[in-house]
Design an enzyme around this catalytic site. Structure first.
Site, PDB file in Angstrom:
ATOM      1  N   HIS A  54      12.645 -60.041   6.229  1.00  0.00           N
ATOM      2  CA  HIS A  54      11.405 -60.405   5.550  1.00  0.00           C
ATOM      3  C   HIS A  54      11.004 -59.363   4.510  1.00  0.00           C
ATOM      4  O   HIS A  54      10.499 -59.701   3.441  1.00  0.00           O
ATOM      5  CB  HIS A  54      10.284 -60.571   6.584  1.00  0.00           C
ATOM      6  N   HIS A 100       4.696 -68.652   4.990  1.00  0.00           N
ATOM      7  CA  HIS A 100       4.100 -68.249   6.266  1.00  0.00           C
ATOM      8  C   HIS A 100       4.543 -69.271   7.311  1.00  0.00           C
ATOM      9  O   HIS A 100       3.730 -69.875   8.011  1.00  0.00           O
ATOM     10  CB  HIS A 100       2.578 -68.152   6.160  1.00  0.00           C
TER      11      HIS A 100
END
EC number: 6.3.5.3
Length: 742
Positions: A54, A100
């Site tokens: 990430h 998200h």
């Protein structure tokens, strides 16, 4: 965990506790080598989030290098909070998209809400005022109770945050397919405006300058959020609910206004959002980009919970926080501004010259790490790639044209499919008119916002047909960029640049990595041909639930410039008597189509072909025609083919109709051949339009009878439907599905 209970350096190594943080044995050995010693618990935690996929893009960096990132208008490409593109008159547009996904699968309201909050902070951290939010959402089939819950909560989360902060949510897309059942996708895009002189960077420059923490207090929410986002979803994921952050849009509104005021001060040296990995990533990245170091005293960090350890403070992803670097001696100026907004601004450290991140707590140094090792020197993996067996089969599979016995019934059924159906239920929950700059609201090909004080406007969209990418990732990647550009052109704008959100499965599986490689090849080629450089974005991998991957879904966010608001165009037919054209030929291409899914319950075969040179030529011709005042309406032909495009063009407040004649079989109405547009033109402009747009075929006329009538060239009636009937099917589908009991 109290400091006294934290495992020792030896325990971390011997019991391989680092593996629980997502650090491999090889990576731990690298960390030990870099430090020349064993890391403590705080240090291995910091490395684990900074070296997660990430934050580090360790599995995708080789892929990202393929993208074109430079262009005449590009002022800031990838590497900062958001990309920036010049739009003339000393103004620029700032935009970025981020995911998200994992948080939204576990806690959909807060997951979606904080996704919106995070992307807004990325944009205003560049010095820009956010003017619009868009979102690209994927869910499983809407017949599932679990999917209905996720869908309703995600939309409520986006609305709850965006509406409270006063930024219009103006567009996006929602698609439904079974592969997203356990792993929905929530991608949020923010667009902002800035004057050139206000552009700020996330850099910690100037030895001795003050590092300042501003915004909300730090809590224990979101700890290891970046690591959580770099794992597959499983039955155990529910246990990681604490990794989901909690947002406060009213705090964000104050933070936004305070930061935009601070940005005007020359006391500000650098600014960055505390996003993924929180205080860790913002401090390490700002120092690394500036070639400096940072020392911080964690005792000074504002905390909303007692007894927080250095590990918890550094890894917390509490929302609405920023890290600033301020000229030494001018701290009070900045504190006074934040105080005016009732926000905390605390000096927590200073910039050093030794490229180290040093952290102190209770008078002791608790971490000492090289910033470049954290921010720039994560291992980069070149994963093995393998062509999936299904792809080889699809290349050999002939896809017969589906039998369409009743074209009207087929059209009505397609209009009821959740991916095609009106998303009014969604955008009615969004305040898309706040600040009163929205000229084209949700429901057309692209949203359009005017730029006050000028004749200019910005068009914006998000696009990706993941079914095509599943069938052929390279072709699907090209189509995703082309369709985004088509939507921008149909609004009267010139496409400027792209921000991309690469949503894929587990890159450690060779078949998935092949999808990523090929999709990137397609996106790169399309961006080169269509002159839309990639100025930033996000990578979200490990989108799998219980071992099953999502379709490859690289969402393309695109912004375009309208030089004169008189050129703004929408998809709705405008006046009876206008001529209707289709630009581009139609071929029997049904693989991955809505019709194929409707009639066969699955998708297979060879994705529709696309010729990017033809695509570019048609887009340029159409844009020239729009700018010449020759076009009344323009709509790109996508899911559901010409049939659905015509229906969407007649469904408007004016209740117009259309009488159309087409060649071929009825099924061709629903073919998804690429590079096509439905356009309406005044009769007075027929000659000029046909001279300019060579690929345009006259197929009919807009009527005042509120009927969509489609017939064959031999005079056989295929469709005769009242506009009201079409509108009822299209607008009623999603509310009806949400009310139904599974």
């Amino acid at each position: 965990m109290s400091l006294l209970l934290e495992p020792s350096q030896e325990q971390i190594k011997e019991e391989k506790l680092y593996q629980q943080m997502g650090v491999s044995d090889d990576e731990f050995a690298m960390i030990e080598s870099i430090l020349g010693r064993l890391p403590n618990y705080t240090e291995i935690g910091i490395f684990s989030v900074m070296w997660s996929e990430h934050c580090s893009y360790k599995n995708s960096k080789p892929i990202l290098k393929k993208f074109p990132t430079k262009g005449e208008r590009v002022l800031q490409g990838p590497g900062e909070g958001a990309g920036i593109v010049d739009i003339g008159d000393n103004q620029a547009v700032v935009f970025k998209i981020e995911s998200h996904n994992h948080p939204s699968a576990i806690e959909p309201y807060q997951g979606a809400a904080t996704g919106v909050g995070g992307i807004i902070r990325d944009v205003f951290s560049m010095g820009a005022r956010p003017i619009a939010v868009l979102n690209s959402l994927r869910f499983g089939e809407l017949t599932s109770p679990r999917v209905k819950y996720l869908f309703e909560e995600v939309v409520a989360g986006i609305a709850g945050y965006g509406n409270c902060i006063g930024i219009p949510t103006v567009g996006g897309e929602v698609q439904f397919d079974g592969c997203y059942e356990g792993n929905p996708l929530v991608n949020a895009m923010c667009v902002g405006l800035i004057n050139h002189e206000d552009i700020k960077k996330g850099q910690a420059k100037g030895v001795g300058n003050t590092v300042m923490y501003v915004g909300a207090k730090t809590g224990r929410d979101g700890i290891h959020g970046a690591t959580f986002a770099s794992e597959e979803m499983s039955d155990q994921s529910e246990e990681k609910r604490s990794a989901v952050q909690v947002g406060d849009p009213f705090m964000e509104k104050l933070l936004l206004e305070a930061c935009l005021e601070v940005i005007k001060s020359d006391a500000l040296v650098g600014i960055q959002d505390m996003g993924a990995a929180g205080l860790t990533s913002s401090s390490a990245e700002m120092a690394s980009k500036a070639g400096s170091g940072i020392e911080m005293n964690l005792d000074l960090i504002p905390q909303r919970e007692t007894g927080m350890t250095p590990y918890e403070m550094m890894l917390s992803e509490s929302q609405e926080r920023m890290l600033l670097v301020i000229e030494r001696g001018r701290e009070q100026e900045i504190i006074d501004i934040f105080d005016k907004y009732d926000l905390e601004a605390v000096a927590v450290g200073h910039v050093t010259d030794d490229k180290m991140l040093r952290l102190f707590h209770n008078g002791e140094m608790v971490a000492e790490l090289p910033v470049d090792a954290l921010a720039e020197e994560a291992p980069v993996y070149h994963k093995p790639s393998k062509v999936p067996d299904y792809y080889k089969e699809f290349l050999e599979t002939d896809v017969p044209a589906p039998k369409v016995e009743d074209a009207k019934e087929t059209l009505l059924e397609l209009l009821k499919q959740p991916t095609i159906a009106s998303k009014e239920w969604v955008y009615d929950q969004y305040d898309y008119m706040v600040r009163t700059n929205t000229v084209v609201a949700p429901g057309s090909d692209a949203a359009v916002l005017r730029i006050r004080g000028t004749k200019k406007a910005l068009a914006m969209t998000t696009d990706c047909n993941a079914r095509y990418l599943y069938l052929d990732p390279e072709t699907g990647g090209k189509i995703a960029v082309a369709e985004a550009a088509r939507n921008i052109v149909c609004s009267g704008a010139e496409p400027l640049a792209v921000t991309d959100n690469l949503n894929f499965g587990n890159p450690e599986k060779p078949e998935i990595f092949w999808q990523i490689e090929k999709a990137a090849d397609g996106i790169s080629e399309a961006c080169n041909v269509l002159s839309t450089p990639v100025i930033g974005g996000n990578v979200s991998l490990y989108n799998e639930s219980n071992g099953s991957a999502i379709y490859p879904t690289p969402v393309i966010g695109m912004v375009g410039l309208i030089e004169d608001t008189e050129h703004i165009t929408t998809q709705h037919f405008k006046a009876a008597g206008d001529l209707i054209y289709v630009i581009g030929e139609t071929f029997p291409e049904f693989a991955g189509s809505e019709l194929q899914k409707l009639t066969e319950g699955k998708i297979y075969g060879k994705a529709p072909a696309i010729d990017l040179e033809v695509e570019q030529s048609r887009q340029k011709a159409l844009l020239k025609a729009i700018r010449s005042g020759l076009v009344q309406s323009a709509h790109d032909v996508s899911e559901g083919g010409i049939g659905v495009a015509l229906a969407e063009s007649v469904i408007s407040s004016q209740r117009l109709g259309a009488h159309v004649t087409l060649a071929g079989e009825p099924a061709l109405l629903f073919s998804e051949t690429q590079s096509r547009f439905i356009v309406s033109v005044k009769k007075d402009h027929q000659e000029a339009f046909e001279k300019l747009v060579k690929d345009a075929d006259l197929i009919g006329e807009v009527t005042s009878d509120s009927v969509l009538a489609v017939q064959s060239q031999e005079g056989q009636q295929w469709i005769h439907a009242q506009t009201e009937e079409l509108e009822s099917a299209w607008k009623g589908a999603i509310p009806c599905l949400l009310k139904s009991k599974a």
